[in-house]
Design an enzyme around this catalytic site. Sequence first.
Site, PDB file in Angstrom:
ATOM      1  N   ASP A  30      36.403  31.069  36.630  1.00 23.00           N
ATOM      2  CA  ASP A  30      37.711  31.036  35.991  1.00 23.00           C
ATOM      3  C   ASP A  30      38.763  31.010  37.107  1.00 23.00           C
ATOM      4  O   ASP A  30      38.481  31.381  38.246  1.00 23.00           O
ATOM      5  CB  ASP A  30      37.888  32.275  35.116  1.00 23.00           C
ATOM      6  CG  ASP A  30      39.278  32.398  34.539  1.00 23.00           C
ATOM      7  OD1 ASP A  30      39.742  31.447  33.894  1.00 23.00           O
ATOM      8  OD2 ASP A  30      39.919  33.443  34.771  1.00 23.00           O
ATOM      9  N   ASP A  32      42.855  31.632  36.637  1.00 20.46           N
ATOM     10  CA  ASP A  32      43.952  32.595  36.532  1.00 20.46           C
ATOM     11  C   ASP A  32      43.429  34.013  36.391  1.00 20.46           C
ATOM     12  O   ASP A  32      42.708  34.336  35.440  1.00 20.46           O
ATOM     13  CB  ASP A  32      44.834  32.252  35.322  1.00 20.46           C
ATOM     14  CG  ASP A  32      45.550  30.927  35.491  1.00 20.46           C
ATOM     15  OD1 ASP A  32      46.332  30.806  36.448  1.00 20.46           O
ATOM     16  OD2 ASP A  32      45.329  30.013  34.672  1.00 20.46           O
ATOM     17  N   ASP A 187      37.771  37.017  34.134  1.00 20.01           N
ATOM     18  CA  ASP A 187      38.567  38.251  34.105  1.00 20.01           C
ATOM     19  C   ASP A 187      39.031  38.628  32.705  1.00 20.01           C
ATOM     20  O   ASP A 187      39.742  39.610  32.540  1.00 20.01           O
ATOM     21  CB  ASP A 187      39.807  38.098  35.003  1.00 20.01           C
ATOM     22  CG  ASP A 187      40.883  37.240  34.368  1.00 20.01           C
ATOM     23  OD1 ASP A 187      42.049  37.685  34.321  1.00 20.01           O
ATOM     24  OD2 ASP A 187      40.568  36.131  33.900  1.00 20.01           O
TER      25      ASP A 187
END
Length: 241
Positions: A30, A32, A187
Site C-alpha cells: 500500500d 498512503d 496500514d
Amino acid sequence: MSQDPGNQALRADAVGREPLDHRLAAVLWDMDGTLVDSEPHWIATEHALVEAHGGVWTDAHAHALVGNPLLVSADYIREHGGVELPSEEIVELLLDGVISRMSGRLPWRPGARALLEEILAAGIPCALVTMSYRRFADAILAGLPVGSFQAVVTGDEVTHGKPHPEPYLTAAARLGVDPRDCLVIEDSATGIASGEAAGATVVGVPHVVAIPAAPNRTLVDSLEELDLGTLRSLLAAGPIV
C-alpha cells in the site's frame, strides 16, 4: 463478491494453481500511510476543502476515509462536509491539494525505505497498490529510486477498490505471480480486507487508524520490526484464505 468477469478470471487463475511451496514471490505495498506518511496531508486537504465551502470537518470524519477509494471518500465529503460539487471534481481538488503539500519531499514511513531496499536487493519484485489516482502515484514514484516497483495499480485503474480483492489480484497478475505467494503490507482495515480476500498473507502496520485484531492476522507497530527473513517466515506460516 461481485460477479465481474475480469475478477472471476483473476481469481480462478489463482485458485486453480497449487501454492509454490510458500516461496515469497512478491511484496505488494500500500502507499498512503504505509510506504509514505501522506495521510496527514490528505486530512489537512480535506479540512481546507470543507472549510472553504462553509462546512465543518472533524478528524473522526477524516479517519473514516482512510484506505477508501477516492470516489467513495468524495461521496462522504459531499454528504458530511457540505461540499456541493460533483464527486469527480472533489477528487481532483483533493489530489491537487495533497500533491501541492507534498511537493519537493518524500516523507517515508519509519523503516519503509530500508525494507524496500532489502527486498529489491534480494531480487523479489514489488508492486505498489494504492487507491490514490495515477497522477498522485506518479508524483510519489518520481521521488523513489528507479525500478522500485515492477507494477503499479491505482484507484482509477480498477473497477472495484479496496476492500474488494481486485486491486491485489490485479497486482499479482501484472507481476505474473500467484497471490497466495505474495506478502501484502497495509496500514488500514480496508486495505487488509482487500489483501486477505485476494488470498495473500497480510501484515498490518497501523498508523492513523487502529486495525482490529483477527485470527491469522499479523500486526506490527512499525516496519522497523520487519525484515526479509520475517516476511518469508510469515508467508511460510500459511497465507490467509
